[in-house]
Enzyme design. Structure first.
Site, short mmCIF file in Angstrom:
data_model
loop_
_atom_site.label_atom_id
_atom_site.label_comp_id
_atom_site.label_asym_id
_atom_site.label_seq_id
_atom_site.Cartn_x
_atom_site.Cartn_y
_atom_site.Cartn_z
N LYS A 172 25.42 37.03 43.60
CA LYS A 172 25.73 38.47 43.65
C LYS A 172 26.82 38.81 42.65
O LYS A 172 27.97 38.40 42.78
CB LYS A 172 26.20 38.89 45.04
CG LYS A 172 26.25 40.43 45.11
CD LYS A 172 27.22 40.99 46.11
CE LYS A 172 28.61 41.23 45.61
NZ LYS A 172 28.81 42.38 44.72
N VAL A 229 39.77 38.59 49.82
CA VAL A 229 38.37 38.37 50.20
C VAL A 229 38.12 36.86 50.40
O VAL A 229 37.41 36.46 51.31
CB VAL A 229 37.41 38.98 49.16
CG1 VAL A 229 35.97 38.64 49.49
CG2 VAL A 229 37.58 40.49 49.11
N GLU A 275 37.63 30.42 44.08
CA GLU A 275 38.48 30.59 42.89
C GLU A 275 39.14 31.95 43.03
O GLU A 275 38.45 32.97 42.92
CB GLU A 275 37.65 30.54 41.61
CG GLU A 275 36.88 29.25 41.41
CD GLU A 275 37.74 28.11 40.92
OE1 GLU A 275 38.94 28.32 40.64
OE2 GLU A 275 37.22 26.99 40.82
N CYS A 317 42.22 36.09 35.83
CA CYS A 317 42.88 35.48 36.99
C CYS A 317 44.00 34.55 36.55
O CYS A 317 45.02 34.42 37.22
CB CYS A 317 41.87 34.71 37.80
SG CYS A 317 40.91 33.60 36.78
N GLU A 352 49.80 39.91 42.20
CA GLU A 352 48.85 39.98 41.10
C GLU A 352 48.49 41.45 40.81
O GLU A 352 48.03 42.16 41.70
CB GLU A 352 47.58 39.21 41.46
CG GLU A 352 46.61 39.12 40.31
CD GLU A 352 45.33 38.40 40.67
OE1 GLU A 352 44.76 38.68 41.74
OE2 GLU A 352 44.89 37.55 39.87
P1 NAP Z 1 37.06 40.95 44.92
O1 NAP Z 1 37.28 42.31 45.39
O2 NAP Z 1 37.48 39.81 45.79
O3 NAP Z 1 35.51 40.83 44.59
C1 NAP Z 1 34.90 39.67 44.11
C2 NAP Z 1 33.44 39.69 44.49
O4 NAP Z 1 33.32 39.60 45.91
C3 NAP Z 1 32.71 40.96 44.09
O5 NAP Z 1 31.37 40.64 43.76
C4 NAP Z 1 32.79 41.77 45.37
O6 NAP Z 1 31.81 42.76 45.44
C5 NAP Z 1 32.57 40.70 46.41
N1 NAP Z 1 33.07 40.99 47.76
C6 NAP Z 1 33.90 41.98 48.17
N2 NAP Z 1 34.12 41.88 49.50
C7 NAP Z 1 33.41 40.81 49.93
C8 NAP Z 1 33.24 40.18 51.21
N3 NAP Z 1 33.86 40.62 52.29
N4 NAP Z 1 32.46 39.08 51.28
C9 NAP Z 1 31.85 38.59 50.19
N5 NAP Z 1 31.96 39.15 48.96
C10 NAP Z 1 32.75 40.24 48.82
O7 NAP Z 1 37.75 40.68 43.53
P2 NAP Z 1 37.69 41.60 42.29
O8 NAP Z 1 38.73 42.65 42.45
O9 NAP Z 1 36.31 42.00 41.98
O10 NAP Z 1 38.14 40.57 41.15
C11 NAP Z 1 39.45 40.35 40.81
C12 NAP Z 1 40.02 39.14 41.52
O11 NAP Z 1 39.27 37.99 41.17
C13 NAP Z 1 41.41 38.86 41.09
O12 NAP Z 1 42.20 38.59 42.22
C14 NAP Z 1 41.29 37.62 40.22
O13 NAP Z 1 42.43 36.84 40.16
C15 NAP Z 1 40.14 36.92 40.83
N6 NAP Z 1 39.51 36.02 39.88
C16 NAP Z 1 39.71 34.68 40.04
C17 NAP Z 1 39.14 33.78 39.16
C18 NAP Z 1 39.35 32.30 39.33
O14 NAP Z 1 38.60 31.56 38.73
N7 NAP Z 1 40.32 31.88 40.10
C19 NAP Z 1 38.35 34.25 38.12
C20 NAP Z 1 38.15 35.62 37.98
C21 NAP Z 1 38.74 36.49 38.89
P3 NAP Z 1 32.17 44.21 44.79
O15 NAP Z 1 32.54 43.96 43.39
O16 NAP Z 1 30.95 44.97 44.85
O17 NAP Z 1 33.27 44.75 45.60
#
Ligand code: NAP
Ligand code: MG
Length: 491
Positions: free
Chosen positions: A194, A250, A268, A302, A399
Site C-alpha cells: 500500500k 503509526v 522503519e 527520515c 521530528e
Molecule cells: P505515516 O503517517 O506513518 O504513514 C505511512 C504509511 O502508513 C502511509 O501509507 C499511511 O497511509 C499508512 N498508515 C497510516 N495510518 C496507518 C495505520 N493505522 N495502519 C497502517 N498504515 C497506516 O507516515 P508519513 O507521514 O506518511 O511519513 C513520514 C514518516 O515516515 C516520518 O516519520 C519518517 O521519518 C518516516 N520514514 C521513515 C523511514 C525509515 O526508513 N525509517 C523512511 C521514510 C519515512 P496514508 O499515507 O494514506 O496516510
C-alpha cells in the site's frame, strides 16, 4: 523567461533560465484501479480519491480507494500465487523476473522520475539521479540474491515466510516500494503493497512494469488508499509478515496490533539525526553536507540531518557560511532542473512544519529563513535554521520532516556525543572531522543505525538501513534485508 521562484539574491542580480523537464513523454491515466491478481480491477465500493501535484495543487489522476474487502481480495490473490507458483518456482527463475523489473524500470527511468516529481513535489534532479536509479539498483541487487540464499545463510535452509503486507510513506514512494518488494520476492514471498495516499502514482506505474515483466498474477498486488487501507492490510489475519515504513506513532499502533500474533514485522520509523562538526573538519565541505542533509528533498527524509552540533570555535564561521549558502538555494518548480528545494508534499505536512516554526520561535529560538521567493500556488517552505535553542526545545527533540535545522554548539567530544544521543530516535547521524580516530570514536558511541563520515545521505542497496530506539525494528537493505523475509531452518 525567468520565473519568480528562480530569482536569486546574487549581487549581480542575474537569474537562471528555467530548465523544465518535459512531460510529453509520460503516460498518466485519468483513473487508476487496484492491481490485484495481475489485473487492474475497480474497488468494490467504487470509491476514488485524487492525487494532486503539490507544486500547483492540480489534480493528476483519480486513484482507487481500497476498503477491507479489496484488501482481502489482494491478500487472497497473493496467497494463491504464493502456494501455486512463486514458492515453487526455481530460485533462478525468480531472479530472472526481478531482474526484468529492474531493466524495464531503467528503460522507463525518465517517465518514472517525472511522475515522482509531479506527484510528490521533489526536485526532478533528485528523482532522476537518486530515487529512480536507486530503486532499479535495489531490484538488480536482490535479483542477484534469489538463487544464492544458501550463501547468505550458510549451513541453514532459508524458506519464504508467505505473504508480506507492506505499507510505505510519501517521501520516497518508488524507492520505498523497491526496498519492500525486491527482497520479499527474492526470498520467495508474495506481496501486497500500500503506497501513501498523496503519492500513489509511481507504485501504480510499477504495477504496469510488473505486469509487463510477465510476473505470475498475484505475486505483487498494489492496493491504494489512505491510512484505513494500511490498517486493514497490516491487521489482515492471512498476512505472514508486515513491513512498514512511516511515522513512529503509526509504527506503535501496528506493533501493538501485532503483539502476540507471532507475525514477523519490520518497522522503519522516524528520526532526528545530528550532524556533528568538529573544528578540524573541512568547513566548506561540511556546510555542503549539512545543506544536503536537511534541505535535500525538502527535509522529507527520515534520516535527515535535522540537528546540527557544531564545535564552538567554528560555530560562527559555519553558521555564516550556511546562511550564505541558503541564499543560493533555489526553491520552486520541482520539474525545473535548477531547483534545489521542491514543494512540500501536502497541505497537511506544510501545516505541521509551519506549526513547528511557531513552536521554535515561541520557545525562544532565533529563526532565520532564506529570502527565496515562494510561488503563490502550491505548498512551500523556505530553508530555515534555528539557533539559540536548547536540548529540551521541541524543535530539537521532535521530528519536523521539513527543511528546518536546529543548531546547537558544543565544546568537547563527550558533550557532542551526549547531545547527539539525547533523543528518542536513533536512525542516522553524521560526523565531520579530519581525524579518523574521532570518526571511529563517534561511530562507536552514537546510537544510530547509519552513520556517515564526511558525507551525508548516501545510499546503496548493499548497505543495511534501520533504526535504534524509537526509529524502528529490523533492517532493510543488503544481506540483512534478506533476513526479514526468510524462516531459517536445518538444511
Ligand atoms: P505515516 O503517517 O506513518 O504513514 C505511512 C504509511 O502508513 C502511509 O501509507 C499511511 O497511509 C499508512 N498508515 C497510516 N495510518 C496507518 C495505520 N493505522 N495502519 C497502517 N498504515 C497506516 O507516515 P508519513 O507521514 O506518511 O511519513 C513520514 C514518516 O515516515 C516520518 O516519520 C519518517 O521519518 C518516516 N520514514 C521513515 C523511514 C525509515 O526508513 N525509517 C523512511 C521514510 C519515512 P496514508 O499515507 O494514506 O496516510
Ligand atoms: Mg500527489
Amino acid at each position: 523567461m525567468a520565473t519568480p521562484q528562480n530569482k536569486l539574491a546574487f549581487d549581480g542580480g542575474w537569474d537562471y533560465d528555467p530548465a523544465p523537464e518535459s512531460t510529453d513523454h509520460i503516460k498518466l491515466q485519468k483513473r487508476y484501479e487496484l492491481f490485484i491478481g495481475g489485473e487492474f480491477v475497480a474497488p468494490g465500493k467504487g470509491r476514488y480519491f485524487d492525487s494532486i501535484n503539490p507544486a500547483n495543487e492540480k489534480k493528476l489522476a483519480r486513484v482507487a480507494d481500497a476498503d477491507e474487502a479489496d484488501v482481502d481480495r489482494a491478500v487472497q490473490a497473493a496467497r494463491k500465487a504464493y502456494k501455486g507458483v512463486w514458492s515453487r518456482l526455481p530460485a533462478k527463475e525468480r531472479g530472472k523476473y526481478i531482474f526484468r523489473i529492474a531493466r524495464i524500470m531503467q528503460e522507463r527511468a525518465r517517465e518514472f522520475a517525472a511522475i515522482e516529481s509531479l506527484d510528490g513535489g521533489k526536485p526532478i534532479r533528485e528523482s532522476r539521479d537518486v530515487d529512480v536509479p536507486l530503486a532499479a539498483a535495489h531490484f538488480f541487487y536482490y535479483a542477484g540474491w534469489a538463487d544464492k540464499l544458501e550463501y547468505a545463510f550458510p549451513g541453514r535452509r532459508a524458506r519464504p515466510l508467505g505473504v508480506a503486507g507492506q505499507v510505505i510513506p510519501w517521501n520516497f514512494p518508488l524507492l520505498m516500494a523497491a526496498w519492500k518488494i525486491a527482497p520479499a520476492l527474492a526470498c520467495g514471498n508474495t506481496v501486497v503493497l500500500k503506497p501513501a495516499e498523496t503519492t500513489p502514482l509511481t507504485a501504480l506505474k510499477l504495477a504496469e512494469v510488473i505486469a509487463d515483466a510477465g510476473l505470475p498474477p498475484g505475486v505483487v498486488n498494489i492496493v491504494t488508499g489512505a491510512g484505513k487501507t494500511g490498517a486493514a492490510l497490516v491487521t489482515h489475519p492471512d498476512i505472514d509478515k508486515v513491513a512498514f515504513t512511516g511515522s513512529t506513532n503509526v509504527g506503535r499502533i501496528i506493533q501493538r496490533a501485532l503483539a502476540g500474533t507471532g507475525k514477523r514485522y519490520t518497522l522503519e520509523l522516524g528520526g532526528k539525526a545530528a550532524n556533528v562538526i568538529f573544528e578540524d573538519a573541512a568547513i566548506d565541505q561540511a556546510v555542503e553536507g549539512i545543506v544536503n542533509g536537511i534541505f535535500f528533498n525538502q527535509g522529507h527524509v527520515c534520516c535527515a540531518g535535522s540537528r546540527l552540533l557544531v564545535q564552538e570555535s567554528v560555530a560562527d564561521e559555519v553558521i555564516e557560511k550556511l546562511k550564505s549558502r541558503m541564499e543560493t538555494l533555489i526553491v520552486g518548480d520541482p520539474m525545473d532542473k535548477n531547483t534545489d528545494i521542491g514543494a512540500i508534499n501536502s497541505a497537511m505536512q506544510l501545516e505541521k512544519i509551519e506549526s513547528y516554526l511557531k513552536i521554535g520561535a515561541d520557545e525562544g529560538g532565533e529563526m532565520h529563513q532564506s529570502s527565496a521567493r515562494l510561488p503563490s500556488k502550491g505548498y512551500w517552505c523556505a530553508p530555515t535554521i534555528f539557533t539559540n535553542v536548547a536540548q529540551s526545545n521541541r524543535v530539537v527533540q521532535e521530528e519536523i520532516f521539513g527543511p528546518v535545522l536546529a543548531i546547537q554548539t558544543f565544546r568537547t567530544f563527550d558533550e557532542a556525543l551526549t547531545k547527539a544521543n539525547n533523543t528518542p530516535y536513533g536512525l542516522s547521524g553524521g560526523v565531520w572531522t579530519d581525524k579518523g580516530a574521532k570518526i571511529f570514536k563517534m561511530t562507536q558511541g552514537l546510537r544510530a543505525g547509519v552513520i556517515w563520515a564526511n558525507t551525508f545521505n548516501k545510499f546503496d542497496p548493499t548497505s543495511p538501513f534501520g533504526g535504534y530506539k524509537e526509529s524502528g525494528v529490523g533492517r532493510e537493505g543488503g544481506l540483512h534485508g534478506l533476513d526479514a523475509y526468510v524462516r531459517l531452518g536445518a538444511e
